[in-house]
Design a protein around this motif. Structure first.
Motif, PDB file in Angstrom:
ATOM      1  N   TYR A   1       0.827  -1.210   0.000  1.00 18.19           N
ATOM      2  CA  TYR A   1       0.000   0.000   0.000  1.00 18.19           C
ATOM      3  C   TYR A   1       0.864   1.263   0.000  1.00 18.19           C
ATOM      4  O   TYR A   1       0.608   2.201  -0.767  1.00 18.19           O
ATOM      5  N   GLU A   2       1.897   1.295   0.847  1.00 15.95           N
ATOM      6  CA  GLU A   2       2.752   2.485   0.942  1.00 15.95           C
ATOM      7  C   GLU A   2       3.415   2.807  -0.392  1.00 15.95           C
ATOM      8  O   GLU A   2       3.520   3.969  -0.774  1.00 15.95           O
ATOM      9  N   VAL A   3       3.858   1.789  -1.115  1.00 12.99           N
ATOM     10  CA  VAL A   3       4.473   2.019  -2.425  1.00 12.99           C
ATOM     11  C   VAL A   3       3.405   2.424  -3.434  1.00 12.99           C
ATOM     12  O   VAL A   3       3.604   3.360  -4.220  1.00 12.99           O
TER      13      VAL A   3
ATOM     14  N   ARG B   1       0.542   3.927  -3.061  1.00 11.12           N
ATOM     15  CA  ARG B   1      -0.054   5.256  -2.909  1.00 11.12           C
ATOM     16  C   ARG B   1       0.859   6.363  -3.432  1.00 11.12           C
ATOM     17  O   ARG B   1       0.393   7.459  -3.717  1.00 11.12           O
ATOM     18  N   THR B   2       2.161   6.075  -3.609  1.00  4.82           N
ATOM     19  CA  THR B   2       3.026   7.069  -4.252  1.00  4.82           C
ATOM     20  C   THR B   2       2.749   7.126  -5.755  1.00  4.82           C
ATOM     21  O   THR B   2       2.921   8.159  -6.367  1.00  4.82           O
ATOM     22  N   ARG B   3       2.328   5.991  -6.319  1.00  3.77           N
ATOM     23  CA  ARG B   3       2.015   5.942  -7.758  1.00  3.77           C
ATOM     24  C   ARG B   3       0.554   6.230  -8.043  1.00  3.77           C
ATOM     25  O   ARG B   3       0.213   6.762  -9.093  1.00  3.77           O
TER      26      ARG B   3
ATOM     27  N   PRO C   1      -2.140   7.982  -5.903  1.00  7.04           N
ATOM     28  CA  PRO C   1      -2.483   8.694  -4.663  1.00  7.04           C
ATOM     29  C   PRO C   1      -3.913   8.477  -4.169  1.00  7.04           C
ATOM     30  O   PRO C   1      -4.170   8.568  -2.980  1.00  7.04           O
TER      31      PRO C   1
END
Length: 135
Positions: free
Chosen positions: A31-33, A35-37, A39
C-alpha cells in the motif's frame, strides 16, 4: 465499469511492484508504495486486489512469522520454499527439489491434490543455536 478499470490498474501496479522487488512484502508495504504511484488508492482496495491476485494464483501469500502476512510473485519456473529462524528472523530459501519429494509423499499418503507453492518451515538457525539464544 470505472471500478473494474481501477481494480485492474491496482492489480497491474501490484504485479509490477512484486516482480521488481523479488522479495516478500506485507500488505501495508504494498500500500505504501502504491499510494506514491496511485495517490487515490485506499488500503481496502489494495487488500482486495492482493486477495484476488492470491486466489488467481498470480501471487502467493505466506506467514513468515513476522506478525503479518507477506506477498510475492509466483514464479513457476523457480518454485522455492523457506526456513525461518524463530529467534533472529533469518530467512533461508530452499529450492523446490529439496521439498518436492516430501510433497509427493504427502500426496501419496493423503491422496490430496496439493496446491501449496510456497512452504515455510520454522526452526532455529545454526548461529542462534551455537550462541545459545534458543530457549
Amino acid at each position: 465499469m470505472e471500478g473494474k478499470l481501477r481494480n485492474s490498474t491496482v492489480e497491474l501496479v501490484i504485479i509490477e511492484l512484486l516482480t521488481k522487488q523479488k522479495q516478500h512484502l506485507s500488505a501495508n508495504q504494498v500500500y505504501e508504495v502504491l499510494r506514491t504511484r496511485l495517490p487515490a488508492v485506499n488500503p481496502s482496495t489494495v487488500y482486495r486486489a492482493l486477495e484476488r491476485l492470491t486466489k488467481t494464483g498470480k501471487i502467493s501469500v505466506s506467514d513468515m512469522g513476522t506478525g503479518s502476512l507477506v506477498y510475492e510473485m509466483v514464479d513457476r519456473t523457480t518454485i522455492h520454499h523457506h526456513v525461518v529462524c524463530q529467534t533472529c528472523g533469518k530467512v533461508t530459501t530452499l529450492p523446490d527439489d529439496i521439498i518436492h519429494e516430501f510433497i509427493e509423499k504427502v500426496v501419496k499418503f493423503t491422496r490430496y491434490e496439493i496446491t501449496t507453492n510456497h512452504l515455510v518451515l520454522f526452526g532455529h538457525c545454526a548461529e542462534c543455536v551455537s550462541n545459545s539464544r534458543v530457549g
